[in-house]
Design a protein around this motif. Structure first.
Motif, mmCIF file in Angstrom:
data_model
loop_
_atom_site.group_PDB
_atom_site.id
_atom_site.type_symbol
_atom_site.label_atom_id
_atom_site.label_comp_id
_atom_site.label_asym_id
_atom_site.label_seq_id
_atom_site.Cartn_x
_atom_site.Cartn_y
_atom_site.Cartn_z
ATOM 1 N N GLU A 251 34.613 50.598 29.519
ATOM 2 C CA GLU A 251 36.079 50.190 30.373
ATOM 3 C C GLU A 251 35.267 49.555 31.679
ATOM 4 O O GLU A 251 36.104 48.663 32.426
ATOM 5 C CB GLU A 251 36.608 51.584 30.208
ATOM 6 C CG GLU A 251 38.179 51.146 31.194
ATOM 7 C CD GLU A 251 38.916 52.201 30.949
ATOM 8 O OE1 GLU A 251 40.163 52.185 31.276
ATOM 9 O OE2 GLU A 251 38.673 53.169 30.229
ATOM 10 N N CYS A 252 34.385 50.331 32.478
ATOM 11 C CA CYS A 252 34.013 49.941 33.938
ATOM 12 C C CYS A 252 33.429 48.279 33.727
ATOM 13 O O CYS A 252 33.918 47.694 34.653
ATOM 14 C CB CYS A 252 32.807 50.767 34.234
ATOM 15 S SG CYS A 252 32.026 50.142 35.637
ATOM 16 N N ILE A 255 36.406 45.987 33.719
ATOM 17 C CA ILE A 255 37.174 45.950 35.070
ATOM 18 C C ILE A 255 36.503 45.020 35.892
ATOM 19 O O ILE A 255 36.939 43.988 36.239
ATOM 20 C CB ILE A 255 37.369 47.383 35.353
ATOM 21 C CG1 ILE A 255 38.223 48.101 34.794
ATOM 22 C CG2 ILE A 255 37.682 47.031 37.119
ATOM 23 C CD1 ILE A 255 38.349 49.762 35.179
ATOM 24 N N CYS A 258 36.708 41.271 34.621
ATOM 25 C CA CYS A 258 38.013 41.044 34.588
ATOM 26 C C CYS A 258 38.463 40.498 36.056
ATOM 27 O O CYS A 258 38.778 39.499 36.333
ATOM 28 C CB CYS A 258 39.018 41.747 34.320
ATOM 29 S SG CYS A 258 40.827 41.480 34.390
ATOM 30 N N LYS A 259 38.015 41.359 37.150
ATOM 31 C CA LYS A 259 38.329 41.306 38.363
ATOM 32 C C LYS A 259 37.301 40.182 39.013
ATOM 33 O O LYS A 259 37.749 39.430 39.829
ATOM 34 C CB LYS A 259 38.355 42.598 39.341
ATOM 35 C CG LYS A 259 39.327 43.389 38.899
ATOM 36 C CD LYS A 259 40.578 42.984 39.093
ATOM 37 C CE LYS A 259 41.662 43.943 38.835
ATOM 38 N NZ LYS A 259 42.979 43.222 39.023
ATOM 39 N N ASN A 262 38.582 36.473 38.233
ATOM 40 C CA ASN A 262 39.908 36.071 38.834
ATOM 41 C C ASN A 262 39.614 35.051 39.649
ATOM 42 O O ASN A 262 40.519 34.330 40.322
ATOM 43 C CB ASN A 262 40.539 37.458 39.218
ATOM 44 C CG ASN A 262 41.394 38.100 38.216
ATOM 45 O OD1 ASN A 262 41.255 37.556 37.260
ATOM 46 N ND2 ASN A 262 41.840 39.143 38.660
ATOM 47 N N ASN A 272 38.492 43.492 45.242
ATOM 48 C CA ASN A 272 39.407 43.711 43.878
ATOM 49 C C ASN A 272 38.749 44.604 42.948
ATOM 50 O O ASN A 272 39.294 45.471 42.322
ATOM 51 C CB ASN A 272 39.683 42.217 43.470
ATOM 52 C CG ASN A 272 40.688 41.414 44.121
ATOM 53 O OD1 ASN A 272 41.476 42.056 44.826
ATOM 54 N ND2 ASN A 272 40.775 40.344 44.097
ATOM 55 N N CYS A 273 37.294 44.451 42.973
ATOM 56 C CA CYS A 273 36.627 45.315 41.873
ATOM 57 C C CYS A 273 36.699 46.599 42.486
ATOM 58 O O CYS A 273 36.826 47.728 41.635
ATOM 59 C CB CYS A 273 35.117 45.116 42.072
ATOM 60 S SG CYS A 273 34.925 43.316 40.728
ATOM 61 N N LYS A 275 38.892 48.299 44.400
ATOM 62 C CA LYS A 275 40.209 48.708 44.289
ATOM 63 C C LYS A 275 40.492 49.348 42.744
ATOM 64 O O LYS A 275 41.073 50.498 42.338
ATOM 65 C CB LYS A 275 41.298 47.781 44.625
ATOM 66 C CG LYS A 275 42.611 48.479 44.661
ATOM 67 C CD LYS A 275 43.599 47.223 44.782
ATOM 68 C CE LYS A 275 45.200 47.646 44.934
ATOM 69 N NZ LYS A 275 46.095 46.704 45.331
ATOM 70 N N GLU A 276 40.150 48.358 41.712
ATOM 71 C CA GLU A 276 40.276 49.016 40.449
ATOM 72 C C GLU A 276 39.426 49.885 39.736
ATOM 73 O O GLU A 276 39.770 50.910 39.318
ATOM 74 C CB GLU A 276 40.138 47.533 39.561
ATOM 75 C CG GLU A 276 41.183 46.632 39.732
ATOM 76 C CD GLU A 276 42.627 47.035 39.400
ATOM 77 O OE1 GLU A 276 42.526 47.759 38.404
ATOM 78 O OE2 GLU A 276 43.663 46.727 40.049
ATOM 79 N N GLU A 279 40.781 53.427 41.092
ATOM 80 C CA GLU A 279 41.823 53.946 40.282
ATOM 81 C C GLU A 279 41.325 54.528 39.124
ATOM 82 O O GLU A 279 41.931 55.426 38.644
ATOM 83 C CB GLU A 279 42.993 52.705 40.279
ATOM 84 C CG GLU A 279 43.488 52.260 41.442
ATOM 85 C CD GLU A 279 44.567 53.290 41.899
ATOM 86 O OE1 GLU A 279 44.995 54.206 41.119
ATOM 87 O OE2 GLU A 279 44.642 53.278 43.011
ATOM 88 N N TRP A 280 40.584 53.692 38.504
ATOM 89 C CA TRP A 280 39.992 53.947 37.153
ATOM 90 C C TRP A 280 39.060 55.341 37.274
ATOM 91 O O TRP A 280 39.382 56.208 36.394
ATOM 92 C CB TRP A 280 38.898 52.974 36.504
ATOM 93 C CG TRP A 280 38.113 53.373 35.343
ATOM 94 C CD1 TRP A 280 38.712 53.488 33.983
ATOM 95 C CD2 TRP A 280 36.840 53.570 35.419
ATOM 96 N NE1 TRP A 280 37.739 53.939 33.391
ATOM 97 C CE2 TRP A 280 36.464 53.952 33.885
ATOM 98 C CE3 TRP A 280 35.604 53.698 36.225
ATOM 99 C CZ2 TRP A 280 35.275 54.253 33.617
ATOM 100 C CZ3 TRP A 280 34.582 54.030 35.960
ATOM 101 C CH2 TRP A 280 34.320 54.435 34.424
#
Length: 327
Positions: A251-252, A255, A258-259, A262, A272-273, A275-276, A279-280
Motif C-alpha cells: 500500500e505504501c 501511494i 500514485c502521488k 500526478n 503530496n507523498c 501528506k498521504e 495519513e496512511w
C-alpha cells in the motif's frame, strides 16, 4: 524532569529488563531507581550503558539479596549525599535544587522503625525541598490493604509518625490503587499500597503539577512508580520521517507511485507523498496502538479479578501479545 522507581525483585529476569527498556523508551525518565536488583555492579553497568544513562550509584546486594541501583541521564547535576542498603539520598543541584531520597524500607518492623529515624535525620529543616519515593514496605491507612488480616499498629504507627514529624504530604497517584500483591489467587490474595511518594510543602510548591502514576507490572509483585515532576507535557507535532519498514508494504508503494505520477514540480510531488503517507501511517499505527491499549486495559482488569487458572493464562497470553506488538 521525572523519575521511574521500581522494586523489581530481581533484575536478571528477561521480562523485567524488557519492561524497563519499554518504560525508559516511552517515558524518558531523568532518574531510574531499582531496588531488590539482586545483581552485581558489573551486570547493572552493562544494562545502564545499553539504556544510555550517564550517571550511576549502586548499593550492592548482600548474599544475592537486596541491592539498589540509581541511574540518571546526561545533563542532570546531582550529588549523592548518603546511602546504605535501604536508601540513596540525592541533592539535585542548580538554582532551584531539591533533595530526593529513593528508598526500599526494611521488611522487618523493628528495623523499619530505626530506618524512619535514619531518614528523618537526613533533613534538618521543614523548608527543605524534599521528596521521598519508593517501597515503604508498610501502608498508612486501612483502606490501602485488600485481603488478609488488618494492618498491625506496630508497623503503621512508626510510619505515620515519620510522615507527621517531617511534615510530609502524600502525592497521591493515578492508576490501580494497590502497588503490591502476594501472587496468590482467590481468598488468599492480599494487595497493599506499599509504594508511594511523599514530599515537603516547599517541594510541592515548586512542583505544583507533579503526578505519580502506577505503571502495570510484568513478572513482578510490585507496580513501578512514575513521578512526573512537572505534570504531563503536551507533545508537539513531530517532523515527518520515512520509515524504511514501509517499503515492505504494498500500500505504501501504491501511494508513492500514485502521488508521484500526478505530475508537477519535484517539491510538490514530495509534499503530496508526505501528506498521504502521514495519513496512511496514522491509520496503520492507530490500529496497532489501539489494540495494544485494549490489551493493556484488559491486563489492568485482570489484576482486579479473582486469580483463577483461566485468568492467569489469559494474563500471560496478553503479556506476550503486548511485547509482540511493541516490536
Amino acid at each position: 524532569m521525572n523519575a521511574l522507581v521500581w522494586n523489581c525483585r530481581g533484575f536478571g529476569q528477561p521480562p523485567i529488563v524488557r519492561q524497563l527498556r519499554k518504560m525508559v523508551k516511552m517515558f524518558k525518565p531523568s532518574f531510574v531507581f531499582l531496588s531488590e536488583t539482586q545483581k552485581k555492579r558489573s551486570y547493572m553497568e552493562t544494562k545502564r550503558k545499553s539504556m544510555r544513562f550517564a550517571g550511576n550509584s549502586y548499593v550492592c546486594p548482600i548474599d544475592q539479596a537486596g541491592g539498589l541501583a540509581l541511574w540518571w541521564v546526561e545533563g542532570i547535576s546531582c550529588k549523592i549525599l548518603d546511602s546504605d542498603q535501604f536508601f540513596i539520598d540525592v541533592l539535585v543541584e542548580g538554582d532551584d535544587g531539591f533533595y530526593i531520597t529513593f528508598v526500599h524500607a526494611p521488611s522487618d518492623p523493628n528495623r523499619r522503625r530505626d530506618f524512619w529515624d535514619r531518614i528523618s535525620s537526613l533533613r534538618s529543616s521543614f523548608d527543605d525541598k524534599w521528596v521521598v519515593i519508593g517501597d515503604m514496605n508498610v501502608i498508612l491507612f486501612p483502606e490501602e490493604k485488600l485481603g488478609g488480616g488488618p494492618p498491625r499498629n506496630e508497623s503503621v504507627i512508626p510510619f505515620k509518625n515519620f510522615v507527621d514529624d517531617n511534615a510530609l504530604m502524600d502525592l497521591g497517584f493515578k492508576g490501580y490503587p494497590f502497588t503490591w500483591n502476594n501472587n496468590r489467587e482467590g481468598q488468599r490474595r492480599v494487595e497493599e499500597r506499599l509504594d508511594r511518594a511523599l514530599c515537603s510543602a516547599s517541594w510541592r510548591s515548586k512542583f505544583r503539577n507533579a503526578l505519580v502514576f502506577h505503571e502495570l507490572p510484568i513478572e513482578s509483585d510490585h507496580w513501578p512508580l512514575r513521578l512526573e515532576m512537572k505534570g504531563t507535557k503536551v507533545r508537539s507535532n513531530p517532523p515527518f520521517r520515512f520509515d524504511s519498514r514501509w517499503l515492505n508494504q504494498e500500500e505504501c508503494n501504491n501511494i508513492v507511485n500514485c502521488k508521484w505520477d500526478n505530475g508537477g514540480m519535484c517539491h510538490d510531488r514530495l509534499l503530496n507523498c508526505e501528506k498521504e503517507l502521514k495519513e496512511w501511517a496514522r491509520e496503520v499505527y492507530w490500529d496497532q496502538n489501539k489494540r495494544a491499549a485494549d490489551i493493556q486495559a484488559r491486563l489492568e482488569e485482570i489484576f482486579i479479578m479473582d486469580r483463577s487458572v483461566d485468568i492467569v493464562q489469559e494474563e500471560k497470553f496478553d503479556d506476550r501479545t503486548c511485547c509482540h506488538l511493541e516490536r
